[in-house]
Structure formats: C-alpha cells, structure tokens
Design a protein around this motif. Sequence first.
Motif, PDB file in Angstrom:
ATOM      1  N   GLU A   1      11.569  -3.454  16.266  1.00 16.77           N
ATOM      2  CA  GLU A   1      11.275  -4.496  15.272  1.00 16.77           C
ATOM      3  C   GLU A   1      10.054  -5.306  15.693  1.00 16.77           C
ATOM      4  N   ALA A   2       9.974  -5.673  16.967  1.00 19.77           N
ATOM      5  CA  ALA A   2       8.836  -6.444  17.460  1.00 19.77           C
ATOM      6  C   ALA A   2       7.553  -5.634  17.362  1.00 19.77           C
TER       7      ALA A   2
ATOM      8  N   ILE B   1       9.269   3.340  13.170  1.00 20.95           N
ATOM      9  CA  ILE B   1      10.470   3.262  12.335  1.00 20.95           C
ATOM     10  C   ILE B   1      11.474   4.333  12.765  1.00 20.95           C
ATOM     11  N   ARG B   2      11.001   5.559  13.019  1.00 16.79           N
ATOM     12  CA  ARG B   2      11.899   6.627  13.471  1.00 16.79           C
ATOM     13  C   ARG B   2      12.554   6.260  14.802  1.00 16.79           C
ATOM     14  N   GLU B   3      11.763   5.655  15.681  1.00 22.20           N
ATOM     15  CA  GLU B   3      12.302   5.222  16.968  1.00 22.20           C
ATOM     16  C   GLU B   3      13.415   4.195  16.763  1.00 22.20           C
ATOM     17  N   GLY B   4      13.167   3.255  15.845  1.00 19.47           N
ATOM     18  CA  GLY B   4      14.177   2.240  15.571  1.00 19.47           C
ATOM     19  C   GLY B   4      15.450   2.817  14.994  1.00 19.47           C
ATOM     20  N   VAL B   5      15.296   3.818  14.120  1.00 21.33           N
ATOM     21  CA  VAL B   5      16.469   4.482  13.548  1.00 21.33           C
ATOM     22  C   VAL B   5      17.231   5.223  14.637  1.00 21.33           C
ATOM     23  N   ALA B   6      16.528   5.982  15.464  1.00 17.93           N
ATOM     24  CA  ALA B   6      17.160   6.786  16.510  1.00 17.93           C
ATOM     25  C   ALA B   6      17.910   5.920  17.517  1.00 17.93           C
ATOM     26  N   GLU B   7      17.369   4.716  17.786  1.00 20.68           N
ATOM     27  CA  GLU B   7      17.992   3.833  18.774  1.00 20.68           C
ATOM     28  C   GLU B   7      19.044   2.912  18.162  1.00 20.68           C
TER      29      GLU B   7
ATOM     30  N   HIS C   1      18.513   0.532  15.962  1.00 22.25           N
ATOM     31  CA  HIS C   1      17.995  -0.791  15.582  1.00 22.25           C
ATOM     32  C   HIS C   1      17.776  -0.883  14.073  1.00 22.25           C
ATOM     33  N   PHE C   2      17.360   0.231  13.463  1.00 17.63           N
ATOM     34  CA  PHE C   2      17.053   0.262  12.033  1.00 17.63           C
ATOM     35  C   PHE C   2      18.071   1.106  11.281  1.00 17.63           C
ATOM     36  N   ARG C   3      18.209   0.796  10.018  1.00 18.22           N
ATOM     37  CA  ARG C   3      19.049   1.601   9.141  1.00 18.22           C
ATOM     38  C   ARG C   3      18.398   2.965   8.909  1.00 18.22           C
ATOM     39  N   GLU C   4      19.166   3.905   8.418  1.00 22.12           N
ATOM     40  CA  GLU C   4      18.636   5.222   8.092  1.00 22.12           C
ATOM     41  C   GLU C   4      17.739   5.112   6.867  1.00 22.12           C
TER      42      GLU C   4
ATOM     43  N   GLU D   1      10.445  -9.953   4.238  1.00 20.82           N
ATOM     44  CA  GLU D   1      11.679 -10.305   3.539  1.00 20.82           C
ATOM     45  C   GLU D   1      12.367  -9.100   2.905  1.00 20.82           C
ATOM     46  N   PHE D   2      11.580  -8.220   2.264  1.00 24.76           N
ATOM     47  CA  PHE D   2      12.183  -7.163   1.463  1.00 24.76           C
ATOM     48  C   PHE D   2      12.214  -5.789   2.138  1.00 24.76           C
ATOM     49  N   VAL D   3      11.411  -5.607   3.182  1.00 23.36           N
ATOM     50  CA  VAL D   3      11.392  -4.302   3.847  1.00 23.36           C
ATOM     51  C   VAL D   3      11.889  -4.399   5.284  1.00 23.36           C
ATOM     52  N   VAL D   4      11.203  -5.187   6.117  1.00 20.37           N
ATOM     53  CA  VAL D   4      11.560  -5.226   7.537  1.00 20.37           C
ATOM     54  C   VAL D   4      12.967  -5.770   7.731  1.00 20.37           C
ATOM     55  N   GLU D   5      13.308  -6.869   7.059  1.00 19.22           N
ATOM     56  CA  GLU D   5      14.647  -7.442   7.222  1.00 19.22           C
ATOM     57  C   GLU D   5      15.730  -6.464   6.789  1.00 19.22           C
ATOM     58  N   ASN D   6      15.434  -5.654   5.750  1.00 21.49           N
ATOM     59  CA  ASN D   6      16.401  -4.661   5.293  1.00 21.49           C
ATOM     60  C   ASN D   6      16.467  -3.452   6.208  1.00 21.49           C
ATOM     61  N   LEU D   7      15.409  -3.228   6.996  1.00 21.37           N
ATOM     62  CA  LEU D   7      15.436  -2.154   7.967  1.00 21.37           C
ATOM     63  C   LEU D   7      16.375  -2.471   9.121  1.00 21.37           C
ATOM     64  N   VAL D   8      16.361  -3.712   9.545  1.00 18.24           N
ATOM     65  CA  VAL D   8      17.040  -4.091  10.783  1.00 18.24           C
ATOM     66  C   VAL D   8      18.549  -4.149  10.579  1.00 18.24           C
ATOM     67  N   ARG D   9      19.258  -3.410  11.435  1.00 19.29           N
ATOM     68  CA  ARG D   9      20.721  -3.489  11.433  1.00 19.29           C
ATOM     69  C   ARG D   9      21.156  -4.825  12.027  1.00 19.29           C
ATOM     70  N   GLU D  10      22.235  -5.365  11.561  1.00 13.71           N
ATOM     71  CA  GLU D  10      22.730  -6.623  12.108  1.00 13.71           C
ATOM     72  C   GLU D  10      23.037  -6.438  13.591  1.00 13.71           C
ATOM     73  N   GLY D  11      22.387  -7.249  14.404  1.00 13.24           N
ATOM     74  CA  GLY D  11      22.580  -7.121  15.849  1.00 13.24           C
ATOM     75  C   GLY D  11      21.850  -5.966  16.452  1.00 13.24           C
ATOM     76  N   GLY D  12      20.967  -5.334  15.660  1.00 12.29           N
ATOM     77  CA  GLY D  12      20.309  -4.104  16.142  1.00 12.29           C
ATOM     78  C   GLY D  12      19.382  -4.316  17.302  1.00 12.29           C
ATOM     79  N   ASP D  13      18.746  -5.482  17.413  1.00 13.70           N
ATOM     80  CA  ASP D  13      17.821  -5.733  18.504  1.00 13.70           C
ATOM     81  C   ASP D  13      18.416  -6.582  19.609  1.00 13.70           C
ATOM     82  N   GLU D  14      19.718  -6.741  19.563  1.00 11.62           N
ATOM     83  CA  GLU D  14      20.354  -7.533  20.604  1.00 11.62           C
ATOM     84  C   GLU D  14      20.591  -6.672  21.834  1.00 11.62           C
TER      85      GLU D  14
END
Length: 219
Positions: free
Chosen positions: A86-87, A145-151, A153-156, A206-219
């Motif tokens: 995300e960062a 984005i693929r990295e975030g999904v694989a780890e 952090h991000f939704r599919e 607001e409409f893309v990045v926030e929706n990508l991030v899973r709740e608690g995904g970067d914790e």
Amino acid sequence: MSADETTDQSVPDEVHEELMAATYRALCAHGYADLTMQRIADEAGKSKSLLHYHYGTKQELLVAFLGYLFDRFEARVAATEGDAPEARLRALLDKMVPAADDDRDYDRFGLALNELRTQAPYVEAYREQVARNEAVIRRRLADIIREGVAEGHFREVDADRTASLLFAALDGARLQRVAVTDPSGTETASQSAFDAPTEVRAALDEFVVENLVREGGDE
C-alpha cells in the motif's frame, strides 16, 4: 537500459546526467516547440558541438531524455522495495501529481512533455520510447498490486486493469491541467482543470486504493 547506462556509451555517466538535467530545464523554460540544441547547451554550460558529438541530433537527444525519465522512474520504484504494498503504491501515485512545494515545473514540464508526445505518431523513435515508458509504468503499478494480493494486503483484483485505470486517470488529469494553464503556471482558464491532478489523486485513494486494501492487511 539500466539507470547506470547511457544511450551512447561514449558519454560518461556524469556528463550524461548533467546534459539530461539541462534538457529538463530547457524544456521547462522554452517548451518543446522552442527547444534547440543551443538552449540545452546554454543550460548545461557546454558547447553545442559537444551535444552533437554525443547525441547527433535533437531528436536523438530527446529519445535519450525519454530513456532518462524511464531510468528515473525505475529508480523510484527500486527505492520503495521493502515497503508495504500500500505504501509503495501510494508513493508512486504521489510522484504523478504536483508536490506541495512545486515551483510550477509540473506545469512547464508537463506541457513540454505533452508537446513531445504529440510528435510521437510522426516520429517512430519517440513513439517507441513513449510506448515503452508508459507500458513500464503500468507494469510496475500492476506488479505492486499483484504483490499486495499475493501477500494478502489487497483484495483479489485484476492487477493489469487496475494499474491501467490508475495511470490513465492521473495522466489524463495532467493533460487536462496543462491544456488550460499558461506555461508559467500562474494563470488558468479553469480552476477545476488546474486542480484535476490533486482531485483525481484524492479520488483514486478513496475509490480505488482504499477498496484494494483488506481490513488489517498492512498490519
């Protein structure tokens, strides 16, 4: 071409960096239409013959400059390695909008770059380098984005389509701004168009990045 290489291997890296920086300043000051080898040489404090010796023509120098921009972008991506997805994503998107302390180079250079891109349909060397640069930006965004999904952090999501949306939105916002703003960046025919890059950047958060991030995904 890596960030440590120049277009012409006869150009020492330090000289190449200096001439590319001078090209940037000359483009900001004069725009594409009024850019000359002499003006670039003046910015660099070098002779025009030196530019011709290393790069041949203005067209070849500008192709090298587009490659230089590509290398700078790759260096920015590399600098975020090790950070959370995300960062990393937010940091790269931030590079595509004016900084808070921007001294209007965003407008001057954005206009010059747009003028250069309009020549791409007619100049194969420009067309190929512009296409390469834009493809790599989209690919690097998609990789993050693929990295975030694989780890987890991000939704599919479809990483390539999402990256294309992010790039197209901010690239279009820059074009909208420079089209209605004088080259000095001090007057604009449309305040909403002038604000488009920062407004679009906020909307993407607001409409893309926030929706990508899973709740608690970067914790």
